[in-house]
Enzyme design. Structure first.
Site, PDB file in Angstrom:
ATOM      1  N   GLU A  74     -65.503 -43.747  13.449  1.00  0.00           N
ATOM      2  CA  GLU A  74     -65.690 -42.665  12.478  1.00  0.00           C
ATOM      3  C   GLU A  74     -66.863 -42.960  11.545  1.00  0.00           C
ATOM      4  O   GLU A  74     -67.604 -42.052  11.155  1.00  0.00           O
ATOM      5  CB  GLU A  74     -64.402 -42.436  11.684  1.00  0.00           C
ATOM      6  CG  GLU A  74     -63.169 -42.153  12.521  1.00  0.00           C
ATOM      7  CD  GLU A  74     -63.352 -41.000  13.495  1.00  0.00           C
ATOM      8  OE1 GLU A  74     -64.205 -40.120  13.246  1.00  0.00           O
ATOM      9  OE2 GLU A  74     -62.665 -40.966  14.526  1.00  0.00           O
TER      10      GLU A  74
ATOM     11  N   GLU B 295     -70.217 -37.294  19.906  1.00  0.00           N
ATOM     12  CA  GLU B 295     -69.159 -38.255  20.226  1.00  0.00           C
ATOM     13  C   GLU B 295     -69.665 -39.389  21.117  1.00  0.00           C
ATOM     14  O   GLU B 295     -69.245 -40.537  20.975  1.00  0.00           O
ATOM     15  CB  GLU B 295     -67.985 -37.545  20.912  1.00  0.00           C
ATOM     16  CG  GLU B 295     -67.277 -36.520  20.044  1.00  0.00           C
ATOM     17  CD  GLU B 295     -66.586 -37.121  18.830  1.00  0.00           C
ATOM     18  OE1 GLU B 295     -66.567 -38.360  18.676  1.00  0.00           O
ATOM     19  OE2 GLU B 295     -66.062 -36.333  18.019  1.00  0.00           O
TER      20      GLU B 295
ATOM     21  N   TYR C 146     -67.087 -38.109  25.067  1.00  0.00           N
ATOM     22  CA  TYR C 146     -67.083 -39.478  24.546  1.00  0.00           C
ATOM     23  C   TYR C 146     -67.660 -40.464  25.572  1.00  0.00           C
ATOM     24  O   TYR C 146     -68.588 -41.214  25.272  1.00  0.00           O
ATOM     25  CB  TYR C 146     -65.663 -39.909  24.193  1.00  0.00           C
ATOM     26  CG  TYR C 146     -65.069 -39.231  22.990  1.00  0.00           C
ATOM     27  CD1 TYR C 146     -64.907 -39.913  21.785  1.00  0.00           C
ATOM     28  CD2 TYR C 146     -64.637 -37.909  23.048  1.00  0.00           C
ATOM     29  CE1 TYR C 146     -64.336 -39.300  20.678  1.00  0.00           C
ATOM     30  CE2 TYR C 146     -64.070 -37.279  21.947  1.00  0.00           C
ATOM     31  CZ  TYR C 146     -63.920 -37.987  20.764  1.00  0.00           C
ATOM     32  OH  TYR C 146     -63.364 -37.364  19.672  1.00  0.00           O
TER      33      TYR C 146
END
Length: 613
Positions: free
Chosen positions: A354, A376, A438
């Site tokens: 994060e 991401e 991701y």
């Protein structure tokens, strides 16, 4: 082609390039006054928004996001979760049934806009669930500014996804994407995607936010607290100024995408300074399940030092890690994460991911709903790079991204992969979205490092930051830098890797030993052509590396962090097989293989090595 058609085509192309013009970005300044009714989980809001149109276009309408309107039965988010069933996001459902369908009426997310004005003139507006279309009283001309004022009230929704009341760890209020937020306008037009549960996009903005809330609450936020001496928890000598049992918190933040905050009666606040970095705030409930937060300071300090050195300097003065939300989600100068963790490595993995969004979402503010793989994926790459140094694996791996490559291989076997180019909210399968955005986004950088060399990848990331920090870059901007740094044509790779689900699969087909040499036949069993790092290990354990270029790059790699390479003739992308002859006999060899660094995302690596016996 007929002449008239050709002329029309040329005109269209010329208009496309003419409209592109120089880069621009919009800007906004928010001033908000918020009065919270903590007992009822509601608040009243007043907003003044100064908006600057830096585009070459005259704007006749503007759009605002009203994200909380998604959190109710029958919403588009509810419909999407219901239609996906068990293939969707597990956090939005229970036993395959949408959690939104059972939100009680008094806990539905609601943002009631009382009125909106432009320079004092009341405007007509339409609320299209999570998007508000506003018809302007006067156009905003290029390079002109205007001022919007509006009032609204809101019901803080049941915590389903990221925002809301009473999350599963007992945080009272997670206030994210909580205010009417003006949409981004750029060359692609207004970024007005409906909120279905995934990503966000916004112009860089300044914030001046005053929050009145019961004095028993402590707030964590992304910004500068301007009155810490008046606030519980932020100064040991604070003298709380209360108005009818409410404390007033004054926050400011400059040049961020959004302002987020959370409030809880049981929060504690700890802070420390990172050398040449931000002042870090830890805001969390202090209990047995959050003990590992006490170990975080030295790891966070090293984290910022590593990120600053490799990916560019964090530009904001503070950053807050706040216990809140339903996993982890990044915002301007802060993140909301689950606070309970079994060990420091688990907590830091979440913080590292994060926190890295401060680079690949905030400072390098790509359009997440359109290109989630850049947001991401690049963040996951930074997370993997840093975590490998913060917590070196007990068993040394060939490279820091070895586990991600293996996870991708295993996922491909399921046959449900979806292209990374798809819009974030429009993936049909939740797991497929995760791997497309991701994992494939992370491996996009890993494969680029393999193709053009790690030193060129590092320089590309550095120049990407230097040229595009505090702007809204696209994949085209990143690719332009990568090609310039490496001297290679890389468009083919991006097309294969991002726009398709085609896979890499090379292998050793045959090996023949002669009196003075050995000839190895390689085969391409996949659909994605790649340059090949081929290595031999001699009987005395020396490694010799060969680079077999792929013709579409037109420039070859000669070295990277994993060794130097002897350049061989190129392997055409249309050619199925390739032979390489090395000046070693069978007795002089112990192993031959493809990709000794194991960075190549080959879906079937079992045939990449042969042990010579």
């Amino acid at each position: 082609m007929k002449k008239s058609v050709a002329i029309l085509f040329a005109f269209i192309i010329s208009q496309f390039h003419a409209q592109q013009g120089p880069y621009y970005q919009q800007s906004a300044k928010y001033k908000m006054d918020i009065d919270v009714n903590a007992e009822k989980f509601t608040y009243e809001g007043k907003q003044t928004l100064d908006y600057k149109n830096n585009s070459p276009d005259e704007l006749n309408v503007v759009y605002f996001h009203l994200y909380w309107n998604a959190f109710k039965p029958g919403s588009m988010m509810d419909q999407r979760v219901a239609s996906q069933g068990k293939n969707g996001d597990s956090r939005l459902q229970k036993d395959g049934i949408s959690r939104l369908a059972s939100i009680p009426k008094d806990q539905e997310g609601t943002q009631n806009i009382h009125w909106i004005r432009q320079n004092g003139k009341t405007l007509k507006f339409e609320v299209q669930e999570t998007v508000m279309k506003v018809y302007l009283a006067e156009p905003i001309k290029p390079n002109a500014s205007t001022t919007f004022t509006l009032e609204w009230d809101a019901v803080i929704p049941q915590q389903i996804r990221r925002s809301g009341r009473n999350n599963r760890e007992g945080i009272d209020m997670t206030m994210t994407q909580w205010y009417p937020k003006i949409a981004e306008y750029d060359y692609d037009g207004w970024a007005t995607f409906d909120y279905i549960g995934r990503e966000f996009h916004a112009p860089f903005s300044d914030f001046d936010v005053t929050i009145k809330i019961n004095k028993d609450y402590v707030i964590g936020a992304g910004g500068i607290l301007e009155n810490p001496m008046e606030i519980k928890g932020y100064d040991a000598n604070a003298k709380i100024k209360a108005d009818k049992n409410k404390a007033t918190w004054k926050w400011t933040a400059k040049n961020i995408l959004d302002f987020a905050w959370a409030a809880d009666k049981d929060y504690i606040v700890k802070s420390f300074d990172v050398p040449e970095g931000p002042k870090v705030f830890l805001v969390y409930q202090n209990n047995d399940k959050t003990k590992v937060w006490e170990e975080a300071q030295p790891y966070i300090t090293k984290y910022y030092q590593l990120m600053n050195a490799h990916f560019g300097k964090y530009v904001y003065p503070t950053y807050s890690f706040i216990q809140g939300g339903d996993g982890g989600m990044e915002y301007g100068m802060c993140t909301m994460i689950l606070g309970e963790a079994k060990n420091i490595e688990g907590l830091m993995g979440l913080m590292a991911h994060e926190g890295a969004h401060s680079w690949y979402q905030q400072m390098l503010a790509t359009n997440e709903p359109m290109r989630p793989w850049m947001d991401e994926g690049f963040t996951s790459y930074a997370e993997g790079y840093v975590m490998n140094q913060l917590f070196p694996p007990a068993q040394k791996l060939p490279n820091p991204f070895f586990n991600s490559i293996n996870a991708y291989r295993n996922f491909v076997k399921k046959g449900i992969e979806e292209p990374a180019v798809w819009l974030g909210d429009h993936h049909d399968n939740g797991t497929s979205y995760t791997y497309a955005s991701y994992v494939k986004g992370e491996l996009y950088l890993v494969e680029l490092g393999y193709i053009m060399g790690e030193q060129n990848l590092a320089e590309t990331l550095k120049q990407y930051y230097d040229q595009w920090a505090m702007k809204h870059p696209s994949d085209r901007d990143f690719l332009h830098i990568a090609q310039k740094v490496s001297g290679m044509d890389l468009k083919w790779f991006q097309n294969y890797w991002i726009n398709t689900t085609k896979t890499i699969d090379y292998g050793i087909k045959d090996i023949k030993y002669d009196a003075k040499s050995t000839t190895i036949t390689l085969i391409n069993n996949g659909q994605v052509p790649m340059p090949i790092d081929f290595s031999i290990m001699t009987s005395d354990k020396k490694i010799v590396n060969y680079q077999i270029p792929m013709n579409m790059t037109h420039t070859w790699k000669t070295k990277d962090a994993y060794g130097e390479f002897k350049t061989m003739p190129y392997w055409s992308w249309t050619q199925k097989e390739y032979t390489i002859t090395v000046p070693y006999t069978k007795s002089q060899l112990s192993m031959v293989g493809i990709d000794i660094s194991q960075r190549l995302a080959d879906v079937n690596p079992d045939d990449n090595f042969i042990e010579v016996k």
